[in-house]
Motif scaffolding. Structure first.
Motif, mmCIF file in Angstrom:
data_model
loop_
_atom_site.group_PDB
_atom_site.id
_atom_site.type_symbol
_atom_site.label_atom_id
_atom_site.label_comp_id
_atom_site.label_asym_id
_atom_site.label_seq_id
_atom_site.Cartn_x
_atom_site.Cartn_y
_atom_site.Cartn_z
ATOM 1 N N ASP A 370 -81.900 -9.449 -35.041
ATOM 2 C CA ASP A 370 -81.513 -10.763 -34.494
ATOM 3 C C ASP A 370 -82.228 -11.922 -35.185
ATOM 4 N N LEU A 373 -80.077 -14.874 -36.938
ATOM 5 C CA LEU A 373 -79.455 -15.809 -35.995
ATOM 6 C C LEU A 373 -80.507 -16.725 -35.382
ATOM 7 N N TYR A 377 -80.962 -20.837 -35.551
ATOM 8 C CA TYR A 377 -80.894 -21.588 -34.285
ATOM 9 C C TYR A 377 -82.128 -22.463 -34.098
ATOM 10 N N PHE A 406 -71.766 -18.279 -37.304
ATOM 11 C CA PHE A 406 -71.976 -16.834 -37.185
ATOM 12 C C PHE A 406 -70.761 -16.109 -36.604
ATOM 13 N N LEU A 413 -73.266 -16.347 -28.176
ATOM 14 C CA LEU A 413 -74.460 -16.931 -28.803
ATOM 15 C C LEU A 413 -75.543 -17.172 -27.759
#
Length: 699
Positions: A370, A373, A377, A406, A413
């Motif tokens: 993860d 991502l 972010y 993404f 999300l």
């Protein structure tokens, strides 16, 4: 009987051992050991012979003809800790301080009355201020020298020179202190302006237009660093933008609130705001987390949510209250004051922000697949880098932008990011936690109580009302004395300091607001009682303003009249708004006259510096536009009142009852088997209506 005696002897022996153990652990102990303030207790084992501020200490200084060295700070203050370590824990420094001075330590949060005066003094002396605030004064308390943080060598040199100067040239020092005291009196004068017309909407438009030149329209807030949250600034602009239909101002408020919520100044892992950002993009905070910021920002974001229905604002409210409940709530129902900026790092060294920052290596290890991502972010890149290997989480893109990049839905999300944050919080909880300042302050609890009420009102979570009622009951039980006055402070069942004007102003506001969402007249009666006490003991007949200190307290160099709105709104602006609202419910009292005169007394400063009087500016809108009294009567009064109160209508007060009540607005208006809403202006009401929609149309 023998068992009892034996138990007593064992207990005495144990206490004796503990005392000896403490003596071994702490080489030095001074008079601060008897205080309850965590900040003062932090200095209780310094070799400096600290005393707490009291009339007896001032008498001692005058009797011995020794200069006062007054050092003011607070428990969450990073540079206060630095100066303590470098200077006040040093025996060489302590020897000089103890020989030449009566040394007084003050927690500025407990004694803002003293802090205000000496902060004004240092700004007159040096042009700047801050904490730690160190003042050298004559034995009677009149200051003549001041500084903030000072390194050890400079501190020693300064103190030796000041002590020598006092011995060799006392008349010169005394004259300078006398002139400075006169200056402190002069800058505190407020002229009683009977002749001016009230500030107009046209003047307000011009003042706000002048203010806009300081707006950072890209990153929000003002064009400067550091950036403080200033909830009263954005709260007024929210009111102004909606009241006079200024979409460009509303856009600026939205930008500011969004960037603050995106920034590192907001704790994305644990919720809640730090005190300010050191940079222009709200990225790196000064990591201390204060109750007063989080209380005010809860109110602000709840109101902004009511206007915009932006879920980001709702999330901020939810997460901020969760932080306060988890970290600052006392079992008594009161709220503690703050979390320290500093905590122990992995090397057991006290570092600012150590609890909150992350390295890329840590995040990669914890988040695994993860991480990519999460990196996008929260900008684990050059934008989010702070110093050394550390990153402070900061957003700069919306959920929609990241989700599109993404190829995810926004709910997907959000679920993934929330999962990551829960994991990081669990990991962070293993770290050494920041120190807690566990004293309870009345005014800060008033601000948090108002935040909870606004959160319940506009977001609608019943848990917030339950928490608010527990806090309101705590204030009533522990902070209100039998004579109707308030205490300022509370810790472990003890309160010792009489309250100041901001304590009264915030609790009056919070109790009034609590009445508006519960219609329980107990809270309104308590608020009115506190208002009348303030009028009796704080009001200055000459200026027609309120002193910061009661007439029952020790007289200092001056009785301050606080009018400038800062990070917390001034006590006089809060009190003027309270008076204006109470005038609507009690028109036969002089509340309205007092409020109007107070506004006239300060309005001359609005043109040049509206942002410094932003809380006062609500009154300009109230005075120049319709202000509504909304009364709801009938069996379903609670439901209709709740529906009306969800709408952001700052220019209104709301009262309700199942039947006629002693309140003027609720007299002789009940109609059997009907629930009616009356919309009134100065007691003159439009035709009653039976639905929330029709009532809101009449506004």
């Amino acid at each position: 009987m023998k068992k009892t005696v034996f138990f007593i002897l064992i207990t005495i022996a144990a206490l004796s051992c503990k005392q000896k153990s403490d003596e071994v652990t702490h080489k030095h102990t001074n008079a601060l050991i008897h205080e309850t303030s965590p900040y003062l207790l932090q200095h209780a084992h310094n070799p400096v012979n600290w005393e707490a501020w009291s009339p007896e200490v001032l008498e001692k200084a005058q009797k011995e003809d020794k200069l006062l060295l007054i050092s003011i700070g607070y428990a969450a203050c990073h540079w206060c800790h630095v100066m303590e370590k470098e200077c006040f824990e040093d025996e060489q420094v302590a020897e000089i301080m103890n020989e030449h001075f009566i040394n007084i330590k003050i927690d500025r949060e407990e004694r803002p009355d003293v802090d205000q005066i000496y902060m004004d003094a240092i700004q007159m002396i040096s042009g700047q201020g801050g904490w730690p605030l160190n003042i050298v004064a004559l034995p009677d308390g009149r200051p003549f020298w001041g500084a903030t943080y000072v390194p050890k060598d400079n501190w020693i040199k300064s103190l030796e020179q000041l002590a020598e100067l006092y011995q060799k040239d006392k008349p010169r020092i005394t004259q300078y202190a006398s002139d400075l005291a006169n200056g402190l009196q002069a800058i505190n004068l407020v002229e009683n302006d009977k002749d001016s017309e009230l500030y107009s909407l046209e003047q307000l438009d011009s003042a706000v237009q002048h203010w806009t030149q300081y707006f950072d329209t890209y990153l929000g807030g003002h064009k400067r660093a550091p950036k403080f949250m200033m909830p009263n600034n954005w709260g007024f602009l929210l009111h102004y933008a909606t009241a006079v239909d200024k979409p460009e101002i509303m856009e600026f408020v939205d930008t500011t609130l969004t960037r603050m919520a995106y920034g590192g100044v907001y704790d994305h892992v644990g919720g809640g705001f730090s005190r300010y950002a050191v940079d222009v993009k709200w990225h790196v905070p000064h990591f201390e987390k204060m109750l007063y910021d989080n209380g005010q920002l809860t109110s602000l974001y709840a109101k902004a949510y009511a206007v915009t229905k932006n879920n980001l604002y709702k999330d901020v409210v939810t997460e901020t209250i969760a932080f306060v409940q988890e970290e600052l709530l006392d079992e008594s129902g009161g709220f503690h004051s703050s979390l320290d900026a500093d905590s122990l790092d992995e090397n057991e060294k006290l570092e600012e922000g150590a609890y909150y920052v992350w390295t890329k290596e840590e995040l990669t290890r914890l988040l695994k697949d993860d991480f990519g991502l999460f990196q996008a972010y929260f900008n684990i890149d050059s934008y989010g880098h702070w110093e050394e290997e550390n990153y402070v989480l900061i957003r700069d893109k919306s959920d929609e932008e990241i989700a599109e990049k993404f190829q995810m839905t926004v709910p997907e999300l959000r679920a993934k990011i929330n999962e990551n944050l829960v994991l990081l919080k669990k990991e962070r909880n293993k770290r050494s936690r920041p120190r807690l300042d566990d004293k309870i302050l009345t005014s800060w609890n008033g601000l948090m109580l108002k935040g909870l009420v606004d959160a319940y009102r506009y977001v609608g979570n019943e848990d917030y009302l339950d928490l608010a009622l527990k806090n309101a009951a705590f204030i009533e039980r522990e902070m209100i004395k039998e004579d109707g006055s308030l205490y300022r402070n509370h810790k472990e069942g003890k309160s010792s300091i009489n309250a100041f004007l901001d304590d009264y102003a915030t609790v009056i506001d919070a109790y009034f607001s609590l009445y508006e969402v519960t219609f329980d007249e107990k809270w309104l009666d308590l608020a009115k009682s506190l208002l009348d006490y303030s009028k009796a003991h704080f009001f200055d007949g000459a200026s027609e303003m309120f002193f910061y200190t009661s007439d029952e307290d020790q007289s200092l160099i001056r009785r301050t009249i606080e009018v400038d709105d800062n990070v917390i709104s001034s006590s006089n602006s809060m009190m003027a708004i309270n008076l204006y609202k109470f005038h609507k419910l009690y028109p036969d009292e002089i509340y309205g006259t007092l409020s109007t005169q107070m506004l006239k007394n300060v309005q001359k400063d609005f043109d040049r510096r509206a942002q410094g009087f932003s809380n006062w500016l609500h009154l300009v809108l109230f005075q120049n536009q319709n202000f509504y009294e909304i009364a709801v009567l009938g069996e379903d009064y609670q439901l209709m009142g709740q529906q009306i109160s969800k709408e952001y209508v700052p220019n209104s007060v709301l009262v309700g009852s199942p039947k006629d009540s002693s309140l003027e607005l609720l007299k002789n208006r009940t109609v059997p088997e009907k629930t009616l809403a009356y919309v009134c202006i100065e007691g003159a009401c439009k035709l009653p209506v039976t639905s929330t929609e029709k009532a809101l149309e009449q506004l």
